[in-house]
Design an enzyme around this catalytic site. Sequence first.
Site, PDB file in Angstrom:
ATOM      1  N   HIS A 197       1.274  10.947 -19.938  1.00 16.65           N
ATOM      2  CA  HIS A 197       1.424   9.522 -20.226  1.00 16.65           C
ATOM      3  C   HIS A 197       2.780   9.058 -19.707  1.00 16.65           C
ATOM      4  O   HIS A 197       3.813   9.585 -20.149  1.00 16.65           O
ATOM      5  CB  HIS A 197       1.350   9.317 -21.748  1.00 16.65           C
ATOM      6  CG  HIS A 197       1.270   7.884 -22.168  1.00 16.65           C
ATOM      7  ND1 HIS A 197       1.770   6.849 -21.407  1.00 16.65           N
ATOM      8  CD2 HIS A 197       0.746   7.310 -23.270  1.00 16.65           C
ATOM      9  CE1 HIS A 197       1.558   5.705 -22.024  1.00 16.65           C
ATOM     10  NE2 HIS A 197       0.931   5.951 -23.148  1.00 16.65           N
ATOM     11  N   TYR A 251      -2.988   5.146 -20.540  1.00 20.53           N
ATOM     12  CA  TYR A 251      -3.069   6.603 -20.706  1.00 20.53           C
ATOM     13  C   TYR A 251      -3.442   7.023 -22.117  1.00 20.53           C
ATOM     14  O   TYR A 251      -4.234   7.944 -22.308  1.00 20.53           O
ATOM     15  CB  TYR A 251      -1.776   7.269 -20.210  1.00 20.53           C
ATOM     16  CG  TYR A 251      -1.707   7.250 -18.689  1.00 20.53           C
ATOM     17  CD1 TYR A 251      -1.541   6.037 -18.009  1.00 20.53           C
ATOM     18  CD2 TYR A 251      -1.858   8.383 -17.934  1.00 20.53           C
ATOM     19  CE1 TYR A 251      -1.516   5.983 -16.622  1.00 20.53           C
ATOM     20  CE2 TYR A 251      -1.828   8.344 -16.542  1.00 20.53           C
ATOM     21  CZ  TYR A 251      -1.658   7.146 -15.896  1.00 20.53           C
ATOM     22  OH  TYR A 251      -1.645   7.092 -14.532  1.00 20.53           O
ATOM     23  N   HIS A 289      -8.494  11.605 -11.196  1.00 21.33           N
ATOM     24  CA  HIS A 289      -7.762  12.878 -11.260  1.00 21.33           C
ATOM     25  C   HIS A 289      -8.558  13.938 -12.032  1.00 21.33           C
ATOM     26  O   HIS A 289      -7.972  14.764 -12.738  1.00 21.33           O
ATOM     27  CB  HIS A 289      -6.383  12.695 -11.902  1.00 21.33           C
ATOM     28  CG  HIS A 289      -5.474  11.780 -11.145  1.00 21.33           C
ATOM     29  ND1 HIS A 289      -4.564  12.231 -10.217  1.00 21.33           N
ATOM     30  CD2 HIS A 289      -5.347  10.431 -11.147  1.00 21.33           C
ATOM     31  CE1 HIS A 289      -3.894  11.206  -9.714  1.00 21.33           C
ATOM     32  NE2 HIS A 289      -4.364  10.095 -10.249  1.00 21.33           N
ATOM     33  N   ASN A 292       2.449  10.966  -7.968  1.00 18.10           N
ATOM     34  CA  ASN A 292       1.512  11.309  -6.896  1.00 18.10           C
ATOM     35  C   ASN A 292       2.283  11.914  -5.725  1.00 18.10           C
ATOM     36  O   ASN A 292       3.508  11.867  -5.700  1.00 18.10           O
ATOM     37  CB  ASN A 292       0.788  10.055  -6.391  1.00 18.10           C
ATOM     38  CG  ASN A 292      -0.396   9.665  -7.267  1.00 18.10           C
ATOM     39  OD1 ASN A 292      -0.859  10.438  -8.113  1.00 18.10           O
ATOM     40  ND2 ASN A 292      -0.897   8.462  -7.068  1.00 18.10           N
TER      41      ASN A 292
HETATM   42 FE1  HDE Z   1      -3.005   7.128 -13.227  1.00 14.79          FE
HETATM   43  N1  HDE Z   1      -4.419   7.464 -14.652  1.00 14.79           N
HETATM   44  N2  HDE Z   1      -3.343   5.163 -13.361  1.00 14.79           N
HETATM   45  N3  HDE Z   1      -1.744   6.784 -11.685  1.00 14.79           N
HETATM   46  N4  HDE Z   1      -2.731   9.079 -13.034  1.00 14.79           N
HETATM   47  C1  HDE Z   1      -4.815   8.653 -15.100  1.00 14.79           C
HETATM   48  O1  HDE Z   1      -5.097   9.195 -17.349  1.00 14.79           O
HETATM   49  C2  HDE Z   1      -3.996   4.535 -14.367  1.00 14.79           C
HETATM   50  C3  HDE Z   1      -1.398   5.588 -11.155  1.00 14.79           C
HETATM   51  C4  HDE Z   1      -1.797   9.689 -12.247  1.00 14.79           C
HETATM   52  O2  HDE Z   1      -3.089  15.502 -14.421  1.00 14.79           O
HETATM   53  C5  HDE Z   1      -5.724   8.540 -16.294  1.00 14.79           C
HETATM   54  O3  HDE Z   1      -5.229  11.149 -18.499  1.00 14.79           O
HETATM   55  C6  HDE Z   1      -3.892   3.113 -14.224  1.00 14.79           C
HETATM   56  C7  HDE Z   1      -0.269   5.689 -10.300  1.00 14.79           C
HETATM   57  C8  HDE Z   1      -1.910  11.120 -12.355  1.00 14.79           C
HETATM   58  O4  HDE Z   1      -3.853  14.676 -16.307  1.00 14.79           O
HETATM   59  C9  HDE Z   1      -5.793   7.047 -16.550  1.00 14.79           C
HETATM   60  C10 HDE Z   1      -3.168   2.903 -13.080  1.00 14.79           C
HETATM   61  C11 HDE Z   1       0.068   7.010 -10.312  1.00 14.79           C
HETATM   62  C12 HDE Z   1      -2.945  11.331 -13.262  1.00 14.79           C
HETATM   63  C13 HDE Z   1      -4.926   6.489 -15.474  1.00 14.79           C
HETATM   64  C14 HDE Z   1      -2.825   4.194 -12.552  1.00 14.79           C
HETATM   65  C15 HDE Z   1      -0.865   7.669 -11.174  1.00 14.79           C
HETATM   66  C16 HDE Z   1      -3.428  10.037 -13.673  1.00 14.79           C
HETATM   67  C17 HDE Z   1      -7.038   9.253 -16.144  1.00 14.79           C
HETATM   68  C18 HDE Z   1      -2.809   1.587 -12.445  1.00 14.79           C
HETATM   69  C19 HDE Z   1       1.196   7.703  -9.543  1.00 14.79           C
HETATM   70  C20 HDE Z   1      -3.496  12.649 -13.714  1.00 14.79           C
HETATM   71  C21 HDE Z   1      -6.909  10.523 -16.976  1.00 14.79           C
HETATM   72  C22 HDE Z   1      -2.010   0.793 -13.260  1.00 14.79           C
HETATM   73  C23 HDE Z   1       2.496   7.279  -9.967  1.00 14.79           C
HETATM   74  C24 HDE Z   1      -2.720  13.222 -14.865  1.00 14.79           C
HETATM   75  C25 HDE Z   1      -5.681  10.373 -17.695  1.00 14.79           C
HETATM   76  C26 HDE Z   1      -3.264  14.575 -15.233  1.00 14.79           C
HETATM   77  C27 HDE Z   1      -4.435   9.827 -14.603  1.00 14.79           C
HETATM   78  C28 HDE Z   1      -4.686   5.189 -15.362  1.00 14.79           C
HETATM   79  C29 HDE Z   1      -2.103   4.337 -11.337  1.00 14.79           C
HETATM   80  C30 HDE Z   1      -0.804   9.091 -11.396  1.00 14.79           C
HETATM   81  C31 HDE Z   1      -7.177   6.428 -16.561  1.00 14.79           C
HETATM   82  C32 HDE Z   1      -4.492   2.100 -15.153  1.00 14.79           C
HETATM   83  C33 HDE Z   1       0.441   4.571  -9.551  1.00 14.79           C
HETATM   84  C34 HDE Z   1      -1.091  12.167 -11.640  1.00 14.79           C
HETATM   85  O5  HDE Z   1      -5.266   6.730 -17.809  1.00 14.79           O
END
Ligand code: HDE
Length: 680
Positions: free
Chosen positions: A340, A363, A76, A149
Amino acid sequence: MTKKHPVNEKSKQEQLEQFKTDDRNQALTTNQGLKLSEDEFSLKAGERGPTLMEDFHFREKMTHFDHERIPERIVHARGFAAHGEFELYDSLSEYTKAKFLQNPSVKTPVFVRFSTVAGSKGSAETVRDARGFATKFYTEEGNYDLVGNNIPVFFIQDAIKFPDLIHAVKPEPHNEMPQAASAHDTFWDFVANNQESAHMVMWSMSDRAIPRSLRMMEGFGVHTFRLVNAEGKAHFVKFHWKPVLGTHSLVWDEAQTISGKDPDFHRRDLWESIENGDYPEYELGIQIIDEEDEFKFDFDILDPTKLWPEEDIPVKLVGKMTLNRNVDNVFAETEQVAFHPGHVVPGIDFSNDPLLQGRLFSYTDTQLIRLGGPNFHELPINRPVCPFHNNQRDGYGRQTINKGPVSYHRNSLAANTPAPVPESEGGYAHYQEKVEGRKVRSRSESFKDHFSQPTLFWNSMSDTEKEHIISAFSFELGKVKSKSVQQQVVDMFANVSTVLAKQVAQAIGATPPSGKDAPVTKSSPALSQEQTIKKPNTRKVAVIVANDFSSDLPQVLNSLKQQGIQPEIVSTTLQNVKGTDGSELEVQHTFLTSDSVLFDAVYVVGSASADEKFRKEALTFAQEAFEHFKPIGATDEGVKWLKAASLDSSPGVVTGETTRFTDEFIEAISAHRHWNRHVI
Ligand code: HDE
């Protein structure tokens, strides 16, 4: 008790205001406030001599510059955000005690960041990808983040596989290609060998992954959460955002061209809409399942690769979010915002979805590296609007000046404050779900059906949407070099539909599956974008005009504007164009600076005095719009030009020969795309 934090007695907007600075008309100083007399020349020993170490101004300026970048988000990275507010329709006290979901007269400030997932920070925006839709509600009980998402399911079921998924989709490490694209071997190798991905892959290959606008896509919380009311009763919940303008997409060829013509297409669209007062709106929806009904479905409600069909579990619309303010500074706000899924308020709780559970760890961890330490919550964009007090101290970038010697719990020197608050007075207490089991690393039997819902998705698509999915698979797998991976994917998706798998196999030279699809027993109309809301509002029309345009044109343009349509004049140069009656129109774009793909419709006016070059340029716009199934209008000389190019008598092409031209053109624009047009 300790005093309230002065910052937090203000509204979010006021709170941000005090950190803003306007550097215009100010004296230039160092960061220590020292006024500077010179900013173009470093301090040297003689005009042609070496630069001196003592030049503190040079060193401060250069050091700051050298450190101006922070690590981009691992996923993202490419994002854009806006401020807004959320209003509730009716109290949700039946389901939750969350304060911001009780009183319809309360406006809760929000900050929303949209993003692509796979691309780097500088990548194009109209790539095929899921979009992040992360909302921070600044509530009086603390920040609540709904980090979702635009696709309601995810590729994997367990968070431990997330690094594998992301390694597979990101550019391949040996040559760092391709950027912001899943059309490569490692991604599809992951898909074929992790078949739980089938459902989300179907969505990613559908039009959902190339939204027309961030204002026109749905948002989903994905996981099952819990709402808990004041009596302690819990319900399972899924969250939705429904865009008031409906859910609309680009076509793939258009999306690819836009990536080059305007890599900032989505952020520009969002920014300009807010600047124009066309505020993007989304309704918040909830689907509710009683705790007693947890096992009543043919899927496990904890499995994040499953959606809850809206026809079975209706989406109740409970409030509206309006984005009405652009950021002042993208770095300070959009880049530094830290979302988060664990930022919750009383009345909102988690489920045991193993993907959600893992996210609750990831997060904070990611913010620590990205924002450089444990004090990211003090950045203006991340501060709650309510007071916050605890015994945390120090660390990189600490801004709060905590007074007094006591920073531990329990204590007597500060009367054991800051003190925990009982649940009855607003303290957060986790829902006391009963849990028992063996320590295991395994997948529940109930998580093992990977193909029923992808099949439901496929069966719910219109013929046009199915064609787009087949083309997307053919494109992506056509870029895969490994014959084995191609074949594995074809074999895998034969479990979804043999029609799909056969056509893809044909396109990529793989062996098609044998057999036939089972008769369709169920479809979910809510999954098809054909069913979405269609409105003319904010649709952009390229109006191609030359000098000597007819006197009727300004009237047509006014009628379009009254419907919320945005006509923009395109011509050869940026000189005003003049009508036969002497009226003038301001030109916004030239053939050089714009392109048909940047508009929702094309209106060819031209004029009798326009030269051959102009005619050709106008027809290039019209031809491209035609191939992208967009509405086309023509009056005056434009009608002859379209006729000569055989573009005139097709669905969605409206010419000035009809007396109801304006009305019919508006109707054609409201329909958005004319899929029944014959395009070779
Ligand atoms: Fe994320 N995801 N994600 N994700 N995600 C991040 O956090 C993660 C997942 C989503 O505009 C990170 O600050 C893991 C699903 C959005 O700043 C990180 C898993 C969904 C955003 C992270 C998922 C999301 C992130 C990277 C699997 C939809 C952007 C930067 C367990 C429900 C937020 C950050 C923004 C961002 C981890 C799966 C949505 C690495 C480990 C499912 C919208 O922490």
